[in-house]
Design a protein around this motif. Structure first.
Motif, PDB file in Angstrom:
ATOM      1  N   LYS A  24       0.834  -1.193   0.000  1.00  0.00           N
ATOM      2  CA  LYS A  24       0.000   0.000   0.000  1.00  0.00           C
ATOM      3  C   LYS A  24       0.870   1.245   0.000  1.00  0.00           C
ATOM      4  CE  LYS A  24      -0.414  -0.314   4.977  1.00  0.00           C
ATOM      5  NZ  LYS A  24      -1.275  -0.530   6.107  1.00  0.00           N
ATOM      6  N   LEU A  25       0.312   2.319  -0.504  1.00  0.00           N
ATOM      7  CA  LEU A  25       0.989   3.607  -0.488  1.00  0.00           C
ATOM      8  C   LEU A  25       0.728   4.277   0.850  1.00  0.00           C
ATOM      9  CD1 LEU A  25       0.092   4.942  -4.043  1.00  0.00           C
ATOM     10  CD2 LEU A  25       2.268   4.021  -3.281  1.00  0.00           C
ATOM     11  N   VAL A  26       1.783   4.818   1.437  1.00  0.00           N
ATOM     12  CA  VAL A  26       1.644   5.536   2.701  1.00  0.00           C
ATOM     13  C   VAL A  26       2.428   6.844   2.592  1.00  0.00           C
ATOM     14  CG1 VAL A  26       1.349   3.446   4.086  1.00  0.00           C
ATOM     15  CG2 VAL A  26       3.631   4.392   3.769  1.00  0.00           C
ATOM     16  N   SER A  30       4.593   8.957   7.716  1.00  0.00           N
ATOM     17  CA  SER A  30       4.130   7.835   8.543  1.00  0.00           C
ATOM     18  C   SER A  30       5.256   6.839   8.821  1.00  0.00           C
ATOM     19  CB  SER A  30       2.952   7.119   7.879  1.00  0.00           C
ATOM     20  OG  SER A  30       3.378   6.385   6.751  1.00  0.00           O
ATOM     21  N   LEU A  31       6.385   6.999   8.141  1.00  0.00           N
ATOM     22  CA  LEU A  31       7.534   6.108   8.336  1.00  0.00           C
ATOM     23  C   LEU A  31       8.605   6.740   9.230  1.00  0.00           C
ATOM     24  CD1 LEU A  31       7.812   4.805   4.672  1.00  0.00           C
ATOM     25  CD2 LEU A  31       6.737   3.671   6.620  1.00  0.00           C
ATOM     26  N   LYS A  35      13.265   2.131  10.132  1.00  0.00           N
ATOM     27  CA  LYS A  35      14.256   1.688   9.151  1.00  0.00           C
ATOM     28  C   LYS A  35      13.485   1.221   7.932  1.00  0.00           C
ATOM     29  CE  LYS A  35      17.400  -0.042  12.644  1.00  0.00           C
ATOM     30  NZ  LYS A  35      17.977  -1.237  13.241  1.00  0.00           N
ATOM     31  N   VAL A  36      13.933   1.625   6.763  1.00  0.00           N
ATOM     32  CA  VAL A  36      13.237   1.277   5.533  1.00  0.00           C
ATOM     33  C   VAL A  36      14.236   0.688   4.544  1.00  0.00           C
ATOM     34  CG1 VAL A  36      11.850   2.178   3.634  1.00  0.00           C
ATOM     35  CG2 VAL A  36      11.610   3.170   5.905  1.00  0.00           C
ATOM     36  N   GLU A  87      12.630  13.258   6.555  1.00  0.00           N
ATOM     37  CA  GLU A  87      11.352  12.742   7.051  1.00  0.00           C
ATOM     38  C   GLU A  87      11.533  11.851   8.287  1.00  0.00           C
ATOM     39  OE1 GLU A  87       8.323  13.509   6.175  1.00  0.00           O
ATOM     40  OE2 GLU A  87       8.811  14.711   4.419  1.00  0.00           O
ATOM     41  N   GLY A  88      12.782  11.707   8.748  1.00  0.00           N
ATOM     42  CA  GLY A  88      13.042  10.922   9.951  1.00  0.00           C
ATOM     43  C   GLY A  88      13.173   9.430   9.694  1.00  0.00           C
TER      44      GLY A  88
END
Length: 98
Positions: A24-26, A30-31, A35-36, A87-88
């Protein structure tokens, strides 16, 4: 439906068939604090394609090094990383392959 010509063969179809809510797109915000993992090869490819889409009327969009080699994709990669950090998010670029 998810379409992809790169990556794990059949994964997009499997996910869309068996777990349609798994992708899904977020909003980036929101992240925050997370960690991504990012497919590094896909990110670089996206920037290389964007460079090819520049035109003669917009030559400033193509950055080059002293040897005349295109480096715009490196700048794009850097800018995206800065955006994630702003964006953190804590990006982890994943390089796979042989």
């Amino acid at each position: 439906s998810i379409k992809s010509t790169m990556g794990i063969k059949g994964l997009a179809k499997l996910l869309s068939d068996e777990a349609p809510d798994s992708v899904k797109l977020v909003p980036l915000k929101s992240l925050h604090g997370r960690k991504v993992a990012i497919d590094a090869s896909m990110a670089i490819y996206q920037f290389l394609i964007a460079v090819r889409q520049t035109s003669a009327t917009n030559p400033a969009a193509v950055l080059t090094n002293a040897a005349g080699e295109t480096t715009s994709h490196i700048q794009g990669f850097f800018n995206r990383t800065i955006r994630f950090l702003t964006e953190g998010m804590r990006p982890a670029y994943v390089f796979d392959g042989k």
